[in-house]
Write a protein that holds these residues in place. Structure first.
Motif, PDB file in Angstrom:
ATOM      1  N   TYR A  97      34.386 -63.318   1.022  1.00  0.00           N
ATOM      2  CA  TYR A  97      35.185 -62.697   2.217  1.00  0.00           C
ATOM      3  C   TYR A  97      36.575 -62.853   1.803  1.00  0.00           C
ATOM      4  CZ  TYR A  97      35.879 -60.738   6.794  1.00  0.00           C
ATOM      5  OH  TYR A  97      35.984 -59.776   7.935  1.00  0.00           O
ATOM      6  N   GLY A  98      37.041 -63.694   1.459  1.00  0.00           N
ATOM      7  CA  GLY A  98      38.453 -63.878   0.993  1.00  0.00           C
ATOM      8  C   GLY A  98      39.006 -65.017   2.097  1.00  0.00           C
ATOM      9  N   MET A  99      39.457 -66.144   1.758  1.00  0.00           N
ATOM     10  CA  MET A  99      39.808 -66.950   2.593  1.00  0.00           C
ATOM     11  C   MET A  99      40.819 -66.686   3.870  1.00  0.00           C
ATOM     12  SD  MET A  99      39.872 -70.775   0.551  1.00  0.00           S
ATOM     13  CE  MET A  99      38.608 -71.276  -0.301  1.00  0.00           C
ATOM     14  N   LEU A 100      41.903 -66.200   3.386  1.00  0.00           N
ATOM     15  CA  LEU A 100      42.990 -65.812   4.330  1.00  0.00           C
ATOM     16  C   LEU A 100      42.517 -64.732   5.504  1.00  0.00           C
ATOM     17  CD1 LEU A 100      45.784 -66.210   5.627  1.00  0.00           C
ATOM     18  CD2 LEU A 100      46.496 -64.408   3.832  1.00  0.00           C
ATOM     19  N   ARG A 101      41.841 -63.902   4.597  1.00  0.00           N
ATOM     20  CA  ARG A 101      41.230 -62.636   5.575  1.00  0.00           C
ATOM     21  C   ARG A 101      40.236 -63.222   6.544  1.00  0.00           C
ATOM     22  NH1 ARG A 101      36.746 -58.690   3.371  1.00  0.00           N
ATOM     23  NH2 ARG A 101      36.498 -57.195   5.067  1.00  0.00           N
ATOM     24  N   PHE A 102      39.304 -64.121   5.871  1.00  0.00           N
ATOM     25  CA  PHE A 102      38.291 -64.677   6.701  1.00  0.00           C
ATOM     26  C   PHE A 102      39.174 -65.501   8.145  1.00  0.00           C
ATOM     27  CE2 PHE A 102      35.927 -68.716   8.184  1.00  0.00           C
ATOM     28  CZ  PHE A 102      34.739 -68.117   8.288  1.00  0.00           C
ATOM     29  N   CYS A 103      40.077 -66.183   7.683  1.00  0.00           N
ATOM     30  CA  CYS A 103      40.554 -67.138   8.878  1.00  0.00           C
ATOM     31  C   CYS A 103      41.624 -66.212   9.598  1.00  0.00           C
ATOM     32  CB  CYS A 103      41.600 -67.952   8.242  1.00  0.00           C
ATOM     33  SG  CYS A 103      40.765 -69.462   7.304  1.00  0.00           S
ATOM     34  N   GLU A 104      42.041 -65.089   9.369  1.00  0.00           N
ATOM     35  CA  GLU A 104      42.729 -64.002  10.336  1.00  0.00           C
ATOM     36  C   GLU A 104      41.726 -63.490  11.137  1.00  0.00           C
ATOM     37  OE1 GLU A 104      46.391 -62.736   7.176  1.00  0.00           O
ATOM     38  OE2 GLU A 104      44.428 -61.393   7.410  1.00  0.00           O
ATOM     39  N   ASP A 105      40.569 -63.298  10.507  1.00  0.00           N
ATOM     40  CA  ASP A 105      39.493 -62.406  11.489  1.00  0.00           C
ATOM     41  C   ASP A 105      38.939 -63.220  12.433  1.00  0.00           C
ATOM     42  OD1 ASP A 105      40.192 -60.247   9.844  1.00  0.00           O
ATOM     43  OD2 ASP A 105      38.411 -59.666   8.748  1.00  0.00           O
ATOM     44  N   ALA A 106      38.617 -64.520  11.849  1.00  0.00           N
ATOM     45  CA  ALA A 106      38.132 -65.405  12.645  1.00  0.00           C
ATOM     46  C   ALA A 106      38.993 -65.785  13.929  1.00  0.00           C
ATOM     47  CB  ALA A 106      37.735 -66.818  12.065  1.00  0.00           C
ATOM     48  N   SER A 107      40.015 -65.980  13.736  1.00  0.00           N
ATOM     49  CA  SER A 107      41.073 -66.404  14.752  1.00  0.00           C
ATOM     50  C   SER A 107      41.130 -65.064  15.859  1.00  0.00           C
ATOM     51  CB  SER A 107      42.316 -66.539  14.093  1.00  0.00           C
ATOM     52  OG  SER A 107      43.362 -66.844  15.189  1.00  0.00           O
ATOM     53  N   HIS A 108      41.269 -63.970  15.315  1.00  0.00           N
ATOM     54  CA  HIS A 108      41.373 -62.724  16.146  1.00  0.00           C
ATOM     55  C   HIS A 108      40.488 -62.385  17.009  1.00  0.00           C
ATOM     56  CE1 HIS A 108      44.670 -60.949  13.195  1.00  0.00           C
ATOM     57  NE2 HIS A 108      45.136 -61.790  13.792  1.00  0.00           N
ATOM     58  N   ALA A 109      38.901 -62.742  16.476  1.00  0.00           N
ATOM     59  CA  ALA A 109      37.867 -62.751  17.113  1.00  0.00           C
ATOM     60  C   ALA A 109      37.821 -63.704  18.477  1.00  0.00           C
ATOM     61  CB  ALA A 109      36.547 -62.885  16.362  1.00  0.00           C
ATOM     62  N   GLY A 110      38.542 -64.951  18.228  1.00  0.00           N
ATOM     63  CA  GLY A 110      38.450 -65.740  19.174  1.00  0.00           C
ATOM     64  C   GLY A 110      37.916 -67.100  18.834  1.00  0.00           C
ATOM     65  N   ILE A 111      37.692 -67.353  17.612  1.00  0.00           N
ATOM     66  CA  ILE A 111      36.932 -68.555  16.953  1.00  0.00           C
ATOM     67  C   ILE A 111      38.062 -69.753  16.863  1.00  0.00           C
ATOM     68  CG2 ILE A 111      35.849 -69.608  15.009  1.00  0.00           C
ATOM     69  CD1 ILE A 111      34.747 -66.723  14.678  1.00  0.00           C
ATOM     70  N   ASP A 112      37.558 -71.066  17.358  1.00  0.00           N
ATOM     71  CA  ASP A 112      38.563 -72.125  17.348  1.00  0.00           C
ATOM     72  C   ASP A 112      38.515 -73.060  16.172  1.00  0.00           C
ATOM     73  OD1 ASP A 112      39.596 -71.475  20.300  1.00  0.00           O
ATOM     74  OD2 ASP A 112      37.077 -71.576  20.455  1.00  0.00           O
ATOM     75  N   GLY A 113      37.341 -73.192  15.564  1.00  0.00           N
ATOM     76  CA  GLY A 113      37.180 -74.312  14.462  1.00  0.00           C
ATOM     77  C   GLY A 113      36.262 -73.758  13.684  1.00  0.00           C
ATOM     78  N   LEU A 114      36.416 -74.431  12.328  1.00  0.00           N
ATOM     79  CA  LEU A 114      35.435 -74.002  11.314  1.00  0.00           C
ATOM     80  C   LEU A 114      34.910 -75.357  10.766  1.00  0.00           C
ATOM     81  CD1 LEU A 114      37.881 -71.738   9.362  1.00  0.00           C
ATOM     82  CD2 LEU A 114      36.013 -71.040  11.101  1.00  0.00           C
ATOM     83  N   ILE A 115      33.372 -75.671  10.445  1.00  0.00           N
ATOM     84  CA  ILE A 115      32.604 -76.549   9.801  1.00  0.00           C
ATOM     85  C   ILE A 115      32.338 -75.835   8.424  1.00  0.00           C
ATOM     86  CG2 ILE A 115      30.915 -78.093   9.947  1.00  0.00           C
ATOM     87  CD1 ILE A 115      31.135 -77.989  12.976  1.00  0.00           C
ATOM     88  N   ILE A 116      32.909 -76.157   7.376  1.00  0.00           N
ATOM     89  CA  ILE A 116      32.587 -75.695   6.240  1.00  0.00           C
ATOM     90  C   ILE A 116      31.896 -77.089   5.443  1.00  0.00           C
ATOM     91  CG2 ILE A 116      33.064 -74.416   3.909  1.00  0.00           C
ATOM     92  CD1 ILE A 116      33.762 -73.088   6.375  1.00  0.00           C
ATOM     93  N   VAL A 117      30.517 -76.777   5.364  1.00  0.00           N
ATOM     94  CA  VAL A 117      29.670 -77.963   4.840  1.00  0.00           C
ATOM     95  C   VAL A 117      29.928 -78.495   3.677  1.00  0.00           C
ATOM     96  CG1 VAL A 117      27.231 -78.722   5.013  1.00  0.00           C
ATOM     97  CG2 VAL A 117      27.875 -77.195   6.495  1.00  0.00           C
ATOM     98  N   ASP A 118      30.085 -77.504   2.746  1.00  0.00           N
ATOM     99  CA  ASP A 118      30.199 -78.025   1.255  1.00  0.00           C
ATOM    100  C   ASP A 118      31.412 -77.769   0.623  1.00  0.00           C
ATOM    101  OD1 ASP A 118      29.991 -75.405   1.558  1.00  0.00           O
ATOM    102  OD2 ASP A 118      28.694 -74.903  -0.247  1.00  0.00           O
TER     103      ASP A 118
END
Length: 271
Positions: free
Chosen positions: A109-130
């Motif tokens: 997806y693209g790390m920066l794009r992913f974090c921007e879209d996650a934040s704008h959606a209202g997500i607070d934290g990430l657990i990236i298992v691997d």
């Protein structure tokens, strides 16, 4: 202060730990998944963990693997997941939401794009298992830029040297994987958990939530007492799966049975 920090601070003041239920995005379909997400806070969820469906969930047992497969079959994508969280945020701006998943879809997806879209959606934290800390530099920078906590996993096999490295990259809370193995297969004893927590407390001031193998209200109550929170995943997904029809479609029992189980877990944690 982030939503995650505010929630743990409020729970500490109230003298209890957190209940953190899990759902898989679009399992068994977008509408049912969204309805479950919206109903979870009232049923007793203090924070909510949403799984990002992935074809090769290496840390997960068969129950979560099947949930991910159902989610993918129902059309789960990262944009669809973000849409679900945005819809949730229209009615709930307080309950922390954490995404849990694997690095491959995020990189695609693209790390920066992913974090921007996650934040704008209202997500607070990430657990990236691997995502090991040695390879997390880009993700940490993108997450920090967008106000997202990176929640790290530690396990019984994490030695003191490794623990220091892992926790130097952590924020929000620490996820203690209570067993050596995959999700939903067995449970740690209270004695094991009580023995493990002092070492974690020495290494970090962050709250600690216990996951992998918590299935019953009694186990959730013990974990939230010993640590700062209990994550319940496979048990809820197993109940959900048991309500589906022969074609893996939701039935009239799906939401009521899962939410009843969640209320029972919450009652035990609050007691």
């Amino acid at each position: 202060m982030s939503r995650i920090a505010r929630r743990f601070a409020a729970l500490k003041k109230a003298g209890r730990g957190a209940l953190i239920p899990y759902l898989e995005a679009c399992d068994p379909d977008f509408e049912t998944s969204l309805a479950l997400l919206r109903a979870m806070p009232e049923a007793g969820a203090d924070l909510i963990e949403i799984g990002m469906p992935f074809s090769d969930p290496s840390a997960d047992g068969p129950i979560i693997q099947l949930a991910a497969r159902r989610g993918l079959k129902a059309g789960a994508t990262l944009p669809r997941l973000f849409e679900m969280v945005r819809a949730f945020r229209k009615h709930d701006n307080e309950t922390p939401v954490i995404l849990m998943g694997y690095l491959n879809p995020v990189e695609a997806y693209g790390m920066l794009r992913f974090c921007e879209d996650a934040s704008h959606a209202g997500i607070d934290g990430l657990i990236i298992v691997d995502m090991p800390p040695e390879e997390a530099g880009t993700m940490l920078a993108c997450a920090a830029e967008n106000g997202l906590d990176i929640i790290r996993l530690v396990a019984p096999t994490t030695d003191d040297k490794r623990l220091k490295l892992v926790l130097s990259h952590a924020s929000g809370f620490v996820y203690y994987v209570s067993i050596t193995g995959i999700t939903g297969t067995r449970s740690a004893s209270d004695a094991d958990l009580e023995a493990a927590l002092p070492r974690l407390r020495k290494a970090t001031d962050l709250p600690v939530a216990i996951g992998f193998g918590i299935r019953t209200p009694e186990q959730a109550a013990a974990a939230s007492r010993i640590a700062d929170g209990a994550v319940v995943a496979s048990a809820l997904l197993s109940t959900l799966a048991g309500t589906l029809d022969a074609k893996d479609r939701a039935t009239a029992d799906t939401l009521p049975k899962v939410l009843k189980q969640l209320r029972e877990l919450a009652a035990a944690v609050r007691a």
